[in-house]
Enzyme design. Structure first.
Site, mmCIF file in Angstrom:
data_model
loop_
_atom_site.group_PDB
_atom_site.id
_atom_site.type_symbol
_atom_site.label_atom_id
_atom_site.label_comp_id
_atom_site.label_asym_id
_atom_site.label_seq_id
_atom_site.Cartn_x
_atom_site.Cartn_y
_atom_site.Cartn_z
ATOM 1 N N TYR A 109 0.839 -1.207 0.000
ATOM 2 C CA TYR A 109 0.000 0.000 0.000
ATOM 3 C C TYR A 109 0.873 1.256 0.000
ATOM 4 O O TYR A 109 0.646 2.175 -0.795
ATOM 5 C CB TYR A 109 -0.910 -0.008 1.220
ATOM 6 C CG TYR A 109 -1.865 1.163 1.283
ATOM 7 C CD1 TYR A 109 -3.026 1.168 0.525
ATOM 8 C CD2 TYR A 109 -1.606 2.258 2.104
ATOM 9 C CE1 TYR A 109 -3.912 2.239 0.575
ATOM 10 C CE2 TYR A 109 -2.486 3.337 2.162
ATOM 11 C CZ TYR A 109 -3.633 3.320 1.396
ATOM 12 O OH TYR A 109 -4.506 4.380 1.448
ATOM 13 N N LYS B 247 1.068 4.182 -3.042
ATOM 14 C CA LYS B 247 0.782 5.604 -2.845
ATOM 15 C C LYS B 247 2.016 6.457 -3.152
ATOM 16 O O LYS B 247 1.897 7.591 -3.627
ATOM 17 C CB LYS B 247 0.287 5.848 -1.422
ATOM 18 C CG LYS B 247 -1.079 5.232 -1.130
ATOM 19 C CD LYS B 247 -2.147 5.739 -2.085
ATOM 20 C CE LYS B 247 -3.531 5.226 -1.734
ATOM 21 N NZ LYS B 247 -4.578 5.739 -2.652
#
Length: 248
Positions: free
Chosen positions: A149, A153
């Site tokens: 994750y 990002k």
């Protein structure tokens, strides 16, 4: 400050729930013609009941080709919010290629894919536009068990900078928002359930502004502002929504 979007068409990905759902509602309240994109028909049906007149598009953003076909049928877009995202939590040493691919496909590649199609149309029409990518404090802060994750990002942040640089001359502004953990979303609930309470509490206590984690309204308001003409000279910025977490 009176933000209005009459005459503008807005597309929001991941609009069926949480942050994306509220962004669609706020854009519609401000007069925009809205297109809500999600992979779940049920969520879009209930959203249409709450916001009559919106256009809904069901597509799995992880499917590159299907997404492009869906976008071809939407028509012109003036405002884009790349909000769709998923999280698969696992230690770095145990993260599989399959899980990494799933996260990158939705969190990064989908934003790249959607933005490319929408921005190309904006350039061809010559009227400019605004794009907001929903990133996260996780792009710049390391969190345990969130390697895929955080990486996705971080990639989105780099993409935002490149888009802002290349699209700016075409009057297209590209910015990002970086919320901390938003508890009252499906992803927030999942994170809270998977981490020891002491970890969540330590994050909250590190926030100087009343030790308060952001809520969905905080994020949606920031996105709407960045899309508006009130932010007409903001391009390539990463707006933190975390009460001073990174400052502390």
């Amino acid at each position: 400050m009176n933000i209005r979007f009459e005459g503008k068409r807005a597309l929001v990905t991941g609009a069926g729930r949480g942050i994306g759902r509220l962004i669609i509602k706020k854009l519609a309240e401000c007069g925009a013609e809205c297109v809500a994109m999600s992979k779940t028909q049920e969520n879009l049906d209930s959203l249409r009941n709450e916001v009559p007149g919106i256009q809904t598009v069901v597509v799995d953003l992880a499917d590159w080709t299907a997404t492009r076909h869906a976008l071809e049928k939407i028509g012109k877009i003036d405002l884009l919010v790349n909000n769709a995202g998923i999280m698969i939590m696992s230690p770095f040493l145990e993260t599989t290629k399959e899980d990494l691919d799933k996260v990158l496909d939705v969190n990064f590649k989908a934003a790249f894919n959607v933005s490319q199609i929408v921005a190309r149309s904006m350039v061809e029409r010559g009227n400019g536009g605004a794009i907001v990518n929903v990133s996260s404090v996780a792009s710049r802060t390391a969190f345990m068990n969130m390697a895929s994750y955080c990486s996705s990002k971080g990639a989105m942040d780099s993409l935002t900078q490149v888009m802002a640089t290349e699209l700016g001359p075409h009057k297209i502004r590209v910015n990002s928002v970086h919320p901390h953990l938003v508890p009252l979303t499906d992803m927030g609930i999942s994170i809270i359930a998977s981490l020891p309470l002491v970890v969540i509490e330590s994050c909250r206590l590190r926030i100087p502004l009343l030790n308060r984690l952001p809520d969905v309204e905080d994020v949606a308001n920031a996105v709407v502002f960045l899309l508006s003409d009130q932010a007409s000279n903001l391009n390539g910025i990463a707006l933190p929504i975390e009460g001073g977490f990174e400052a502390n």
